[in-house]
Design a protein around this motif. Structure first.
Motif, short mmCIF file in Angstrom:
data_model
loop_
_atom_site.label_atom_id
_atom_site.label_comp_id
_atom_site.label_asym_id
_atom_site.label_seq_id
_atom_site.Cartn_x
_atom_site.Cartn_y
_atom_site.Cartn_z
N SER A 165 44.00 36.82 48.06
CA SER A 165 43.57 36.57 46.69
C SER A 165 42.15 37.09 46.45
O SER A 165 41.86 37.70 45.42
CB SER A 165 43.64 35.07 46.40
OG SER A 165 43.13 34.78 45.12
N LEU A 166 41.28 36.86 47.43
CA LEU A 166 39.89 37.28 47.30
C LEU A 166 39.76 38.80 47.23
O LEU A 166 39.03 39.34 46.39
CB LEU A 166 39.08 36.73 48.48
CG LEU A 166 37.57 36.96 48.46
CD1 LEU A 166 36.96 36.34 47.21
CD2 LEU A 166 36.92 36.37 49.71
N MET A 167 40.48 39.52 48.09
CA MET A 167 40.41 40.98 48.09
C MET A 167 40.94 41.56 46.78
O MET A 167 40.39 42.52 46.24
CB MET A 167 41.19 41.54 49.27
CG MET A 167 40.49 41.41 50.61
SD MET A 167 38.98 42.39 50.74
CE MET A 167 39.65 44.04 50.86
N LYS A 168 42.03 41.00 46.27
CA LYS A 168 42.58 41.49 45.01
C LYS A 168 41.57 41.31 43.87
O LYS A 168 41.39 42.19 43.02
CB LYS A 168 43.87 40.74 44.68
CG LYS A 168 45.07 41.20 45.49
CD LYS A 168 46.33 40.46 45.06
CE LYS A 168 47.54 40.95 45.85
NZ LYS A 168 48.77 40.24 45.47
N THR A 169 40.90 40.16 43.87
CA THR A 169 39.92 39.89 42.82
C THR A 169 38.74 40.84 42.92
O THR A 169 38.28 41.40 41.91
CB THR A 169 39.41 38.43 42.94
OG1 THR A 169 40.53 37.54 42.85
CG2 THR A 169 38.42 38.12 41.83
N ILE A 170 38.26 41.07 44.13
CA ILE A 170 37.12 41.97 44.33
C ILE A 170 37.48 43.38 43.88
O ILE A 170 36.72 44.04 43.16
CB ILE A 170 36.68 41.97 45.81
CG1 ILE A 170 36.09 40.61 46.18
CG2 ILE A 170 35.66 43.07 46.08
CD1 ILE A 170 35.83 40.43 47.67
N LYS A 171 38.65 43.87 44.29
CA LYS A 171 39.05 45.24 43.94
C LYS A 171 39.36 45.40 42.45
O LYS A 171 39.29 46.50 41.92
CB LYS A 171 40.27 45.66 44.77
CG LYS A 171 39.96 45.82 46.25
CD LYS A 171 41.04 46.60 46.96
CE LYS A 171 41.01 48.05 46.55
NZ LYS A 171 41.98 48.88 47.27
N LYS A 172 39.67 44.30 41.81
CA LYS A 172 39.96 44.36 40.37
C LYS A 172 38.68 44.59 39.57
O LYS A 172 38.69 45.26 38.54
CB LYS A 172 40.62 43.05 39.94
CG LYS A 172 41.06 43.01 38.48
CD LYS A 172 41.81 41.73 38.18
CE LYS A 172 42.27 41.68 36.73
NZ LYS A 172 43.01 40.44 36.44
N HIS A 173 37.56 44.08 40.08
CA HIS A 173 36.31 44.14 39.32
C HIS A 173 35.26 45.05 39.93
O HIS A 173 34.19 45.24 39.34
CB HIS A 173 35.73 42.73 39.19
CG HIS A 173 36.61 41.79 38.41
ND1 HIS A 173 36.73 41.85 37.04
CD2 HIS A 173 37.44 40.80 38.83
CE1 HIS A 173 37.58 40.92 36.64
NE2 HIS A 173 38.03 40.27 37.69
N ALA A 174 35.53 45.61 41.11
CA ALA A 174 34.51 46.44 41.75
C ALA A 174 35.17 47.51 42.62
O ALA A 174 36.30 47.33 43.09
CB ALA A 174 33.58 45.58 42.61
N TYR A 175 34.46 48.60 42.80
CA TYR A 175 34.93 49.67 43.69
C TYR A 175 34.43 49.35 45.11
O TYR A 175 33.22 49.22 45.33
CB TYR A 175 34.39 51.02 43.24
CG TYR A 175 34.79 52.16 44.14
CD1 TYR A 175 36.10 52.63 44.16
CD2 TYR A 175 33.86 52.76 44.99
CE1 TYR A 175 36.48 53.66 44.99
CE2 TYR A 175 34.23 53.80 45.82
CZ TYR A 175 35.54 54.25 45.81
OH TYR A 175 35.91 55.28 46.64
N VAL A 176 35.35 49.19 46.05
CA VAL A 176 34.99 48.82 47.42
C VAL A 176 34.77 50.08 48.23
O VAL A 176 35.69 50.86 48.46
CB VAL A 176 36.10 47.95 48.06
CG1 VAL A 176 35.71 47.58 49.49
CG2 VAL A 176 36.34 46.70 47.23
N HIS A 177 33.54 50.29 48.70
CA HIS A 177 33.20 51.50 49.45
C HIS A 177 33.69 51.41 50.90
O HIS A 177 34.08 52.41 51.49
CB HIS A 177 31.68 51.72 49.45
CG HIS A 177 31.12 51.97 48.09
ND1 HIS A 177 31.18 53.20 47.48
CD2 HIS A 177 30.52 51.14 47.21
CE1 HIS A 177 30.62 53.12 46.28
NE2 HIS A 177 30.21 51.89 46.10
N ASP A 178 33.64 50.22 51.49
CA ASP A 178 33.99 50.06 52.90
C ASP A 178 34.93 48.86 53.04
O ASP A 178 34.49 47.73 53.25
CB ASP A 178 32.72 49.87 53.74
CG ASP A 178 33.02 49.73 55.23
OD1 ASP A 178 34.20 49.87 55.61
OD2 ASP A 178 32.07 49.47 56.00
N GLU A 179 36.23 49.11 52.93
CA GLU A 179 37.19 48.01 52.97
C GLU A 179 37.24 47.35 54.34
O GLU A 179 37.42 46.14 54.46
CB GLU A 179 38.57 48.51 52.56
CG GLU A 179 38.65 48.89 51.09
CD GLU A 179 40.08 49.09 50.63
OE1 GLU A 179 40.97 48.45 51.19
OE2 GLU A 179 40.30 49.90 49.72
#
Length: 695
Positions: free
Chosen positions: A512-526
């Motif tokens: 849930s946390l990763m989905k939320t982060i990727k929804k609102h921000a571009y993740v440079h280093d997953e």
């Protein structure tokens, strides 16, 4: 309101019923992925102001516009129905120009070239100048005649080789799709590319040939052969034939490859209304020789070639061990598998068969030390074929060495058993095994198989494969590329965490946390983000292995660098040079004795170049942790009666395994490849002098 670009972006999403990956949207729009995410954020702000459901990010799949939002935007007339205009990059324009020049009958006018890329005369003229520079390396020229236009001059084989590479880029590197409206205007070959029923016809033909010859064709090599067949049909129709000497044709006619080529072209004669002469059958036979075989068989070589290539492979493996200070526990097995890979490499080089690979950059970036050592030992193959080996070939050979490095005999705690199934051959399989075992503590690959040999009856917890088609009714299957990117690693960790964690509530929370982060921000280093989250949640069941490869400057420090004027003999030199490693508990005294015993039994092999010796032994002979020490002796130490075996630098290496020391050793090797650096170290009188050279 949305601007034109964002209207176009949301319209593209509205046209699709399934999620679209950001990289595909980036290609469609001709903008960066960062710009795509920026636009999505702005579109979502606008949708939120209208109280409409936002564009969703489905982890691992892409972006999707909710049906409710889609319906409202259609009713309000927001969506654009205007056909989207694709703008070529410079590289794409050059590719298109070359395809047009080599697939049109006769010379091509400037106007036709301008129409093909939808650019001005000045831009096309500039692109043609760049194309001319590219063609020089391919022994081709781009000529111009005022009365007719532009055309490419040179041998038919060279024309086909460069056409193959550029067509491959158009289809698979630039990731164009059948939705781009201009494709059908470029050439008949591209039309077939995007007609699934035509592709299926060729795929069945290629698969049948693969089975008959026992080839091991990757998805990439199947694509290359498909393009080669399309080019042959197109060129033979226009009476552009390859020339091959009659003596070589006679030799090829005795091979199974010629018989297979003859069958393929016989099948193609009727549907394409084309007859293929002996020279074209021979040409195709040579292409088939360049593909991998599923298993090594002496029938694939002449007796002389077999003896020669065995010797080349043996020399490469032995020198790799020497330069990398490793010992392959299954050296003979490595040599057999490497020999099977060298065969297609040899024929590609012998017949100038093009070979397209996009993993070179990944191998160089992720495994620079292994690539560097492979580059050094490839000289044996270069001497045999009398040609420089391109980095594409070096990268795949590096995969073989890299995969075997982790196959040392050691005790491991096994929690999950895995099977690797690969369509790309044994070298890629072993490299995948190395990557996943390095990534996840407790994961052990118990076997590797080719796609040909795969059977569903296997006793493992997971299957890891490069084939997107492979499925299993009960065992989880993970599809990965040959070289795992950070995103691939993050996805793999994600799935393992979700499937095997005892604390499943943590998995759900991380999901849930990763989905939320990727929804609102571009993740440079997953991968980095995943590691941080797992650390916070104190996930004990899925430990990530640390890279732990020290640099040269981490090992050679104030405490491990020594100076002396002279020693009584080479044994004393090794003992004195080892003292810093004994003091910092990197090695035990038994390791020093083992290094001396090795020289007594094997000779002065540790003198890698005049002036420098690298004493070392097996990890199990007394290594506690990775280490390196340097002793500079003013009066050269003699390791034999020969002058070439004298050394002023004694660098002791303690390798804890087959891999941890490779980065530092690769840096040392690169450093000492320049004579000036070696002389500076020999002349050094202080620790600071040494550190200046190695830093």
């Amino acid at each position: 309101m949305l601007d034109i670009r964002r209207v176009q972006l949301v319209s593209l999403l509205a046209d699709e019923s399934k999620p679209i990956k950001s990289e595909i949207l980036s290609t469609y729009m001709g903008i960066s992925q960062r710009s795509v995410y920026y636009d999505i954020t702005n579109i979502n702000d606008w949708l939120d102001s209208k109280k409409l459901p936002l564009i969703e990010t489905i982890y691992g799949e892409g972006l999707i516009l909710p049906e409710v939002t889609k319906k409202v935007l259609q009713e309000e007339g927001v969506l654009s129905h205007k056909q989207w205009e694709y703008h070529f990059s410079s590289d794409e324009r050059i590719a298109v120009l070359l395809v047009v020049l080599l697939t049109q009958s006769g010379a091509v006018t400037m106007k036709k070239l301008m129409d093909a890329v939808q650019m001005s005369r000045g831009t096309v003229f500039k692109d043609l100048q760049e194309l001319k520079e590219i063609l020089i390396d391919e022994q081709l020229t781009c000529e111009f005649e005022k009365a007719s236009g532009y055309f490419i001059q040179g041998s038919e084989e060279n024309k086909r080789r460069v056409l193959l590479l550029f067509l491959y880029r158009i289809k698979y590197q630039y990731k164009w799709t059948e939705k781009l409206p201009f494709l059908h205007q470029l050439s008949s070959i591209l039309c077939i590319f995007f007609r699934s029923e035509k592709q299926e016809f060729f795929k069945k033909l290629i698969f049948k040939t693969e089975k008959e010859l026992g080839l091991l064709m990757t998805e990439e090599s199947s694509h290359l052969l498909l393009i080669q067949l399309l080019i042959m049909i197109d060129r033979v129709r226009d009476k552009h034939l390859v020339f091959i000497e009659s003596d070589e044709i006679s030799i090829l006619q005795e091979t199974a490859y010629y018989q297979a080529a003859e069958k393929i072209l016989k099948v193609l004669e009727t549907p394409f209304n084309t007859t293929f002469p002996e020279s074209e059958i021979s040409y195709l036979a040579r292409q088939l020789q360049s593909f991998k075989v599923a298993h090594f068989k002496s029938m694939h070589y002449s007796s002389q070639e077999l003896d020669d290539l065995k010797f080349v492979v043996h020399r490469m493996v032995m020198e790799f061990q020497l330069k990398a200070c490793v010992l392959f526990d299954m050296r003979e097995e490595l040599e057999r598998n490497l020999l099977a890979h060298i065969k297609p490499t040899y024929y590609r080089l012998k017949y100038n068969v093009p070979y397209s690979s996009f993993i070179v950059k990944e191998v160089q970036e992720n495994y620079p030390d292994i690539f560097s050592f492979t580059k050094q030992v490839i000289s044996h193959l270069e001497f045999y074929v009398r040609k420089k080996i391109p980095d594409e070939e070096v990268a795949y050979i590096a995969l073989h060495f890299g995969g075997w490095l982790s196959r040392e005999k050691k005790e491991i705690s096994i929690r999950h058993r895995a099977l690797v199934v690969c369509a790309n051959g044994i070298g890629t399989s072993t490299m995948i095994r190395k990557q996943v075992e390095d990534l996840i503590e407790g994961l052990h690959v118990i076997a590797i198989q080719s796609l040909h040999d795969y059977e569903e009856d296997c006793d493992v917890d997971v299957i890891i494969t490069t084939s997107s088609q492979l499925e299993h009714p009960t065992i989880p299957v993970f599809c990965v590329p040959a070289i795992l990117t950070n995103e691939n690693k993050a996805n793999l960790l994600w799935e393992f965490n979700r499937l095997f964690s005892e604390e499943n509530r943590h998995s759900l929370y991380v999901d849930s946390l990763m989905k939320t982060i990727k929804k609102h921000a571009y993740v440079h280093d997953e991968v980095g983000l995943m590691r941080s989250i797992l650390t916070i949640l104190e996930q004990p069941n899925l430990m990530l292995k640390e890279d732990g490869k020290p640099m040269l400057c981490d090992l050679l420090t104030n405490e491990t660098i020594q100076f002396t004027d002279s020693v009584s003999n080479w044994k004393e030199a090794i003992r004195l040079a080892s003292e810093p490693l004994l003091k910092n508990n990197s090695i035990e005294l038994t390791y020093v004795d083992s290094m001396i015993q090795n020289v007594e039994e094997l000779g002065p092999y540790i003198v890698l170049t005049k002036g420098m010796a690298l004493p070392h032994s097996r990890p199990e002979n007394g290594v506690q942790k990775v280490g390196m020490s340097l002793l500079r002796v003013r009066d050269a130490v003699a390791f034999s009666d020969q002058e070439k075996h004298q050394a002023n630098l004694i660098i002791v290496l303690a390798a804890a395994d087959n891999e941890t020391h490779l980065t530092a050793l690769s840096q040392l090797s690169d450093l000492l490849s320049e004579e000036e650096n070696l002389q500076k170290l020999i002349a050094a009188n202080s620790v600071e002098d040494v550190l200046k050279v190695i830093s």
